[in-house]
Design a protein around this motif. Sequence first.
Motif, PDB file in Angstrom:
ATOM      1  N   TYR A   1       0.886  -1.208  -0.012  1.00  0.00           N
ATOM      2  CA  TYR A   1      -0.065  -0.044   0.024  1.00  0.00           C
ATOM      3  C   TYR A   1       0.853   1.292  -0.313  1.00  0.00           C
ATOM      4  O   TYR A   1       1.935   1.196   0.530  1.00  0.00           O
ATOM      5  CB  TYR A   1      -0.958  -0.052   1.244  1.00  0.00           C
ATOM      6  CG  TYR A   1      -2.013   0.935   1.194  1.00  0.00           C
ATOM      7  CD1 TYR A   1      -2.978   0.900   0.508  1.00  0.00           C
ATOM      8  CD2 TYR A   1      -2.033   2.361   1.985  1.00  0.00           C
ATOM      9  CE1 TYR A   1      -3.969   1.812   0.639  1.00  0.00           C
ATOM     10  CE2 TYR A   1      -2.672   3.252   1.964  1.00  0.00           C
ATOM     11  CZ  TYR A   1      -3.943   3.038   1.019  1.00  0.00           C
ATOM     12  OH  TYR A   1      -4.822   3.979   0.978  1.00  0.00           O
ATOM     13  N   ARG A   2       0.522   2.296  -0.504  1.00  0.00           N
ATOM     14  CA  ARG A   2       1.107   3.715  -0.567  1.00  0.00           C
ATOM     15  C   ARG A   2       1.796   3.968   0.566  1.00  0.00           C
ATOM     16  O   ARG A   2       0.702   4.088   1.547  1.00  0.00           O
ATOM     17  CB  ARG A   2       0.259   4.811  -1.152  1.00  0.00           C
ATOM     18  CG  ARG A   2      -0.113   4.486  -2.516  1.00  0.00           C
ATOM     19  CD  ARG A   2       0.601   5.483  -3.495  1.00  0.00           C
ATOM     20  NE  ARG A   2       0.289   5.554  -4.855  1.00  0.00           N
ATOM     21  CZ  ARG A   2       0.805   5.016  -5.655  1.00  0.00           C
ATOM     22  NH1 ARG A   2       2.023   5.048  -5.708  1.00  0.00           N
ATOM     23  NH2 ARG A   2       0.745   5.075  -7.026  1.00  0.00           N
ATOM     24  N   GLY A   3       2.933   4.399   0.876  1.00  0.00           N
ATOM     25  CA  GLY A   3       3.329   4.863   2.023  1.00  0.00           C
ATOM     26  C   GLY A   3       4.045   3.765   2.746  1.00  0.00           C
ATOM     27  O   GLY A   3       4.778   3.921   3.903  1.00  0.00           O
ATOM     28  N   THR A   4       3.729   2.400   2.713  1.00  0.00           N
ATOM     29  CA  THR A   4       4.150   1.442   3.499  1.00  0.00           C
ATOM     30  C   THR A   4       5.726   1.141   3.243  1.00  0.00           C
ATOM     31  O   THR A   4       6.095   1.120   1.980  1.00  0.00           O
ATOM     32  CB  THR A   4       3.386   0.315   3.368  1.00  0.00           C
ATOM     33  OG1 THR A   4       1.957   0.603   3.317  1.00  0.00           O
ATOM     34  CG2 THR A   4       3.827  -1.072   4.362  1.00  0.00           C
ATOM     35  N   SER A   5       6.451   0.986   4.261  1.00  0.00           N
ATOM     36  CA  SER A   5       7.879   0.764   3.962  1.00  0.00           C
ATOM     37  C   SER A   5       8.391  -0.710   3.860  1.00  0.00           C
ATOM     38  O   SER A   5       9.574  -1.087   3.366  1.00  0.00           O
ATOM     39  CB  SER A   5       8.862   1.512   4.534  1.00  0.00           C
ATOM     40  OG  SER A   5       8.589   1.224   6.151  1.00  0.00           O
TER      41      SER A   5
END
Lengths: 565, 270
Positions: free
Chosen positions: B135-139
């Motif tokens: 998901y967007r933003g997950t590292s």
Amino acid sequence: MTELLIKNGFVFDPINKINGEKMDIAIKDGKIVQKVSSKAHVIDASGLTVMPGGVDIHTHIAGGEVNTGRIIRPDDHVKDVERKTAMTRSGTGYSIPSTFTTGYRYSRMGYTTVMNPSMAPLQAKHTHEELNDIPLLDKATYPLLGDWWFVLENLAKGNVEECAKHVAWMMDITKGYAIKIVNPGGLESWGFGHNVHSIDDKVPNFCITPREIITGLARVNAMLNLPHSIHLHTNNLGLPGNYITTLDTMKALESVPYNGKPVGHITHLQFASFAGDGWAHFQSASEEISSYINAHNHMTFDMGQVIFTDTTTMTADGPFEFSLYELGGHNKWVNSDIETETSGGIIPFTYKKNSPVNALQWSIGLELALLIKDPWKMFMSTDHPNGGPFFAYPRVLAWLYSKKAREITLKHCNKKAQKKSLLPSIDREMSLYEIAIMTRAGQAKALGLSNKGQLGVGADADVAIYDINPEKLDIARQFKVARKAFKHTTYTIKDGTIVVKDGEVVNNKTPGRTMWLDIQTKNPCVIDEEMKRKFKQYWTIEYDNYPVFEHYLKVPQKLTIKASV
Amino acid sequence: MLILIPKRKFEVPVQAACISPDVFKGKVTAEIANMPITEGNRNLKLGDLFEIQEDNLEAPYITINGDVSKVKRIGSAMKTGEILVNGDVGMHTGEKMAGGKITVNGNIGGWSGSDMKGGLIEVHGDAGDYLASPYRGTSTGMKGGVIIVDGKVGSDSGCYLHGGILKIKGGAGRFLGYHMSDGVILVDKEVDVRPGACMTGGKIVITGTVEEVMPSFTIDSVKPKVKIDDTTSAAGPFYVFLGDLSEHGTGKIFVNKANNPQMKFYEKYL
């Protein structure tokens, strides 16, 4: 108008020295009164605990850095989504909830007044726009003035009176409530890639030291008769060995005349109580710090407790966030320099039980709270969201009132940290009375909010009713039951209106007020041509567009103060 | 166990996280037909959109016959069992999957296998963008499991890969394995620009072609073959690049020497 009668609750109202007495609380037109008519709506609170509405002295809920935090953390929003109900709006965000969700969650825990502790004056309009959208709570915000150029210039010249007039003007144009100081001198240095490392380091380009800024602004605070003291985030925050700086700061403030009202508030004390000469030799300095605090009365503090969870750290202390960036394995990071005013940094961070440093940080926060004997000096906070999100407060409370709860968590912590922790040697378990001081009465008193944090006649009718029967429930043994009760109130009453019932928001027509200080000085601050010239030269905003006018606030509450200058 | 057939062509996205063997297990057909599902902004029941037939296979096994390219989140968080799709399937298929198998006889949408932890996704067609990316933003992205794609994959595949294997028999779009820290990506045909940007660990094996590797990678050696998993390895020889140095990374990109003669100049730095 509306009348309410809360019958037969166990009332904890430390300001009026009421400790669990069974009594009735009468409310009329949003205020606590002596008695009400027989038509009053009755809330049967028998077997329940009644406390004044909670007060949070330090929680980052609005403003530039909070919103930038939201922007860089879509992963934080996806894991915590609140659906819309007939009464509430939808929202997202675990560590940085959206505005409406912030209001609902605080209110469900029985909080009615919260303070947003760091607002760059340049972002005052944005901050107030967000505060306007946080429902069910009374709010106020502290402008960052510790590295504000005009403050530095005036204090460097030794011109405290001129500085005081200027601060009074700043409170007016930013609609602020207290003087916030973050890493004084350090943020100005950060604009040039440096930091200050003790309270006697010189700030580049200004002939001034952090010591002079802190004591100068504390004097200004006294001259202006501000309700709260200076609100201080110390130098060297979050670095091993920084407890020496913290002690120096507290000693420096001894020089400011003390007349029974605290001269300073050091916030998130846990982050300022580290010993050791590096992360490998990281130690707790809670003993040194707490023994000093127990022997002195001139200051107040809040915990800045760490919760083991994934959160987002955000502070005006740009250099501190940089060291966290280096430490935390180069996670995404925001670093900013806000013109002539302050700096800023944001970085997502996960506090882990198996990390020797994080586990000891958790321990330090609790050690401080338990070793400082007087709860009127030390308040409960997580420095939301820096130590953890605010809705973890019930967990912090459980650690404070139950040794068993502490032992269970400590058992799962890093072994090295367990050895260094002082917690096994501390037997103190706080009573509901002490909890009421740490979460409302003490905070309201330190903030100078005489109508808050108490249930005496004339006070604001902000009440929290919890499903705890102090006669039957041993909170220290059955800490989980009490923790659950603190999570969702049976009733939250704001200004005499029931806003939460059985943990659900039942009122969406209470926006809450924004308090700000109208400080009346004998002579107003003169905005001369020189100052306007500086605005033209150094600010990106024209002087005329800079102030926040009162109409900008949805429900303003002006508090008029007579200054002695 | 069950066969699902779409009753009509879907015009707007359908959210169907409930189509998973774990969710269906132990339920009778009528209960399954009653499960909530959304089409656009309308709340519907699974039975409104799909015809549900029982078959005589015993294992937890779902077959979908037809075009479900507008249906999202099929097999979300599944742990056991098997899903077979005869047709194209939509976005987020097998997201957060921890075990079991999804076979697609068609194309698969973007973000499939996102945050995957285990199990197998086999695609006998092409895959969209962001395959196995979180998901967007997950590292931290995919942590385990295997994804095999017979066709080509879109851009930004294997972002933040932290484990598991992607085997791509066709080509791959730009930013393959962006920010990956562990795991293996194998591509058999042409790879678009900037593979492995910001990678800090793991390996990307390109047996096909790639125009160039980023300047933040340095040539390390030439190796005759490279291990893909416990049983297979790819035959080279390969140029081995180390990087991404701008992130102090120790990831490796293996580029087939014979198929990429334009990289011969690197040999003088060895």
